[in-house]
Design a protein around this motif. Structure first.
Motif, short mmCIF file in Angstrom:
data_model
loop_
_atom_site.label_atom_id
_atom_site.label_comp_id
_atom_site.label_asym_id
_atom_site.label_seq_id
_atom_site.Cartn_x
_atom_site.Cartn_y
_atom_site.Cartn_z
N THR A 1 0.84 -1.27 -0.02
CA THR A 1 -0.09 -0.13 0.04
C THR A 1 0.90 1.27 -0.01
O THR A 1 0.32 2.24 -0.02
N GLY A 2 2.17 1.31 0.13
CA GLY A 2 2.96 2.49 -0.01
C GLY A 2 3.93 2.43 1.16
O GLY A 2 3.50 2.07 2.22
N ARG A 3 5.02 3.21 1.02
CA ARG A 3 5.88 3.21 1.98
C ARG A 3 5.56 3.90 3.14
O ARG A 3 5.92 3.69 4.45
N VAL A 4 4.87 4.84 2.79
CA VAL A 4 4.29 5.82 4.30
C VAL A 4 3.35 4.96 4.81
O VAL A 4 3.31 5.23 6.22
N ALA A 5 2.43 4.35 4.50
CA ALA A 5 1.36 3.60 5.18
C ALA A 5 2.18 2.54 5.89
O ALA A 5 1.92 2.35 7.12
N ALA A 6 3.13 1.81 5.40
CA ALA A 6 3.89 0.84 6.08
C ALA A 6 4.65 1.39 7.07
O ALA A 6 4.96 0.85 8.30
N LEU A 7 5.41 2.82 6.84
CA LEU A 7 6.22 3.16 7.93
C LEU A 7 5.35 3.85 9.20
O LEU A 7 5.66 3.70 10.26
N LEU A 8 4.18 4.19 9.02
CA LEU A 8 3.07 4.47 10.00
C LEU A 8 2.94 3.27 10.72
O LEU A 8 2.88 3.51 11.78
N GLY A 9 2.44 2.05 9.89
CA GLY A 9 2.46 1.01 11.00
C GLY A 9 3.60 0.46 11.69
O GLY A 9 3.36 0.45 12.88
N GLY A 10 4.73 0.81 11.21
CA GLY A 10 5.93 0.35 12.26
C GLY A 10 5.99 1.40 13.35
O GLY A 10 6.43 1.06 14.28
N VAL A 11 5.81 2.96 13.03
CA VAL A 11 5.94 3.77 14.12
C VAL A 11 4.96 3.49 15.25
O VAL A 11 5.35 3.60 16.44
N VAL A 12 3.57 3.26 14.90
CA VAL A 12 2.69 2.87 15.67
C VAL A 12 2.93 1.65 16.57
O VAL A 12 2.87 1.60 17.98
N LEU A 13 3.38 0.60 15.92
CA LEU A 13 3.95 -0.66 16.52
C LEU A 13 5.05 -0.40 17.62
O LEU A 13 4.93 -0.63 18.57
N ALA A 14 6.10 0.43 17.20
CA ALA A 14 7.07 0.84 18.09
C ALA A 14 6.39 1.44 19.46
O ALA A 14 6.94 1.42 20.65
N GLN A 15 5.63 2.43 19.13
CA GLN A 15 5.14 3.16 20.12
C GLN A 15 4.37 2.39 21.12
O GLN A 15 4.32 2.65 22.40
N ALA A 16 3.69 1.27 20.86
CA ALA A 16 2.93 0.32 21.56
C ALA A 16 3.79 -0.66 22.20
O ALA A 16 3.46 -0.67 23.42
N VAL A 17 4.84 -0.83 21.89
CA VAL A 17 5.94 -1.55 22.38
C VAL A 17 6.41 -0.78 23.44
O VAL A 17 6.56 -1.34 24.56
N ALA A 18 6.95 0.48 23.23
CA ALA A 18 7.39 1.25 24.45
C ALA A 18 6.25 1.62 25.33
O ALA A 18 6.68 1.62 26.64
N GLU A 19 5.19 1.65 25.01
CA GLU A 19 3.98 1.86 26.06
C GLU A 19 3.74 0.83 26.93
O GLU A 19 3.67 0.87 28.19
N ALA A 20 3.84 -0.52 26.42
CA ALA A 20 3.76 -1.59 27.17
C ALA A 20 4.99 -2.17 27.67
O ALA A 20 5.01 -3.43 28.55
N SER A 21 6.17 -1.83 27.60
CA SER A 21 7.29 -2.17 28.13
C SER A 21 7.44 -2.33 29.71
O SER A 21 8.00 -3.09 30.13
N LYS A 22 6.33 -1.30 30.35
CA LYS A 22 6.45 -1.62 31.93
C LYS A 22 5.97 -2.90 32.21
O LYS A 22 6.12 -3.20 33.47
N LEU A 23 5.12 -3.81 31.34
CA LEU A 23 4.67 -5.04 31.84
C LEU A 23 5.96 -6.08 31.37
O LEU A 23 5.86 -6.98 32.01
N MET A 24 6.81 -5.65 30.62
CA MET A 24 7.65 -6.53 30.27
C MET A 24 9.22 -6.73 30.92
O MET A 24 9.88 -7.42 31.08
N LEU A 25 9.25 -5.40 31.48
CA LEU A 25 10.64 -5.08 32.28
C LEU A 25 10.58 -4.50 33.56
O LEU A 25 9.52 -3.94 33.84
N THR A 26 11.39 -4.78 34.49
CA THR A 26 11.58 -4.28 35.81
C THR A 26 12.59 -3.33 35.59
O THR A 26 13.71 -3.90 35.74
N TYR A 27 12.25 -2.23 35.40
CA TYR A 27 13.32 -1.16 35.20
C TYR A 27 13.66 0.12 36.18
O TYR A 27 12.91 0.21 36.87
N ALA A 28 14.78 0.47 35.93
CA ALA A 28 15.08 1.60 36.88
C ALA A 28 14.14 2.91 36.49
O ALA A 28 13.98 3.06 35.06
N TYR A 29 14.05 3.78 37.41
CA TYR A 29 13.19 4.99 37.09
C TYR A 29 13.96 5.90 35.86
O TYR A 29 12.96 6.51 35.31
N PRO A 30 14.91 5.94 35.63
CA PRO A 30 15.32 6.80 34.43
C PRO A 30 14.66 6.40 33.25
O PRO A 30 14.57 7.06 31.90
#
Length: 463
Positions: free
Chosen positions: A197-226
């Protein structure tokens, strides 16, 4: 005819604009700050020896080298008291004392960066039974936050004394829809890649997926506050990039001048969102800027994408008014939109007779709000330019059309033949074929042939 082409433009444009403005107005309208509910005594907060006072932990900036918070917990009979714990969720290191005795540390509190060890973002400290006493019990929590590399408006998210809780249980309950959205986003991104469907639409999908991974990382990692500070920064940054990509998609529906204006306005709006103090507000208003761009492109443009972008923009704006939208709602909406973009045509039911192919005498080429009707034989060649195409005609004219090369080849089939990732030619305009080399056209131009397209070109030559 697509759904968007059957609805009159005079109805779509006012509806999208009015509904979008209403959502933005409600989002920007100042809301009264609710009065704090009395849920027990407040904490005595001392950012320094000279400036102490009663307050809520979530309002403390933790700007001093060490901030001390104290509270009295009254216990009638320690023998009948349920188990107690001090729960801390903060972008800071912490040390907890009960009646003057240290019962737990999270990292190491220090007066400066060199002497502080960052603690975890979420921690729980059980209170030993032997430390409980009848009457007043003094709880003291010491904080230091020297490893925050960007300002944070609310460093303390929670500080409470009560029954022990699993630190991640409530977080898991809140982020379960985000985990579901992660799977849906992966499926939508794969559909994007396979559908082309085009590079822009695929890139948008990749960006949203990366944002969702960052958002849900608190469930996957026990991390320091920084890392919590970094996570908020990454989420806001990806939200801004996603808004700009959404504006780029919307710009494909309008003319070049309007496209530049749309992208510039979206970039300014995203920059303005980054001036807001809260990180959630930065991400939220960046997404609203992208939704506004989608609505503007849908209101001014044409084609099937108009309905998809307009519906997605409206859904984003109105859903952003719901609390917790950034945690899960955004990703579910984005997955549905990306999946819809990956299905540009209605599937033919199994067993239905396939219609006989019809060779079109004319091809309609979209150019912003203008539709050019060109005789198929007048097309010489086409060249991809991002998600658009530049079409060269027999009379010497060039047209920049607002479809990608794959869609243009399907529209002009069987006249146009794709011979390269970025080039397609009209078979009638081919003057010479060189074995293993380029194609020469009747206008004197030379077109390269991609390795993966040589077999299709050979099949066409042997017809």
């Amino acid at each position: 005819m697509a759904v968007g082409e059957r609805i009159p433009a005079s109805l779509i444009a006012p509806f999208l604009l009015l509904a979008g403005l209403a959502a933005l107005g409600i989002a920007a309208w100042p809301r009264p700050v609710p009065a704090p509910q009395s849920r027990g005594p407040a904490w005595w907060i001392c950012p320094s020896n000279a400036a102490c006072g009663w307050g809520e932990p979530t309002g403390a900036p933790l700007a001093a080298p060490v901030t001390v918070m104290r509270r009295v917990v009254r216990i009638a009979d320690p023998r009948r008291e349920e188990a107690l714990a001090v729960d801390v969720t903060a972008m800071a290191s912490a040390e907890v004392r009960w009646n003057g005795t240290v019962i737990g540390v999270n990292g190491r509190v220090g007066p400066d960066r060199a002497r502080e060890v960052p603690g975890r973002f979420t921690a729980s400290f059980p209170v030993p039974w032997e430390r409980l006493r009848a009457g007043d019990n003094l709880v003291e929590v010491r904080f230091s936050a020297h490893h925050r590399w960007v300002p944070v408006g609310r460093p303390v998210h929670r500080l409470a004394v009560g029954p022990p809780q699993e630190p991640l249980r409530s977080v898991l309950r809140a982020y379960l829809p985000t985990l579901i959205a992660l799977g849906l986003l992966v499926a939508a991104l794969l559909l994007q890649l396979f559908a082309g469907t085009g590079r822009v639409a695929a890139l948008l999908g990749g960006v949203v997926l990366a944002q969702a991974v960052a958002e849900a990382s608190k469930l996957m990692l026990t991390y320091a506050y920084p890392w919590q500070v970094t996570r908020l920064f990454v989420v806001a940054l990806l939200a801004g990039i996603g808004a700009l990509l959404l504006a780029w998609l919307a710009g494909a529906l309008v003319e070049r001048r309007a496209r530049l204006l749309l992208l510039s306005a979206t970039a300014l709006a995203v920059g303005g969102a980054w001036l807001l103090p809260a990180w959630d507000a930065k991400a939220l208003w960046a997404l609203r800027a992208g939704a506004g761009a989608a609505l503007a492109g849908a209101a001014l443009g044409r084609g099937r994408m108009r309905v998809l972008l307009g519906g997605y923009g409206l859904a984003l704006l109105w859903s952003s008014l719901v609390p917790g939208f950034l945690d899960s709602g955004y990703y579910l909406l984005a997955a549905a939109f990306l999946a819809a973009v990956a299905f540009p045509r209605r599937a033919v039911p199994v067993g239905a007779p396939m219609p006989a192919p019809v060779v079109p005498a004319y091809v309609t080429l979209p150019h912003g709000n203008v539709q050019h009707r060109i005789a198929s034989g007048d097309l010489l060649r086409a060249q991809a330019e991002d998600d658009y195409c530049r079409v060269h005609l027999a009379d010497g004219r060039d047209l920049l059309v607002t479809v990608n090369l794959g869609a243009l080849v399907r529209m002009a089939a069987p006249h146009l033949i794709r011979v390269h990732r970025s080039h397609a030619v009209n078979g009638a305009s081919v003057a010479a074929l060189h074995r293993g080399g380029p194609i020469e056209l009747i206008d004197g131009s030379s077109i390269p042939v991609g390795r993966t397209y040589r077999a299709a070109l050979a099949a066409w030559r042997d017809q």
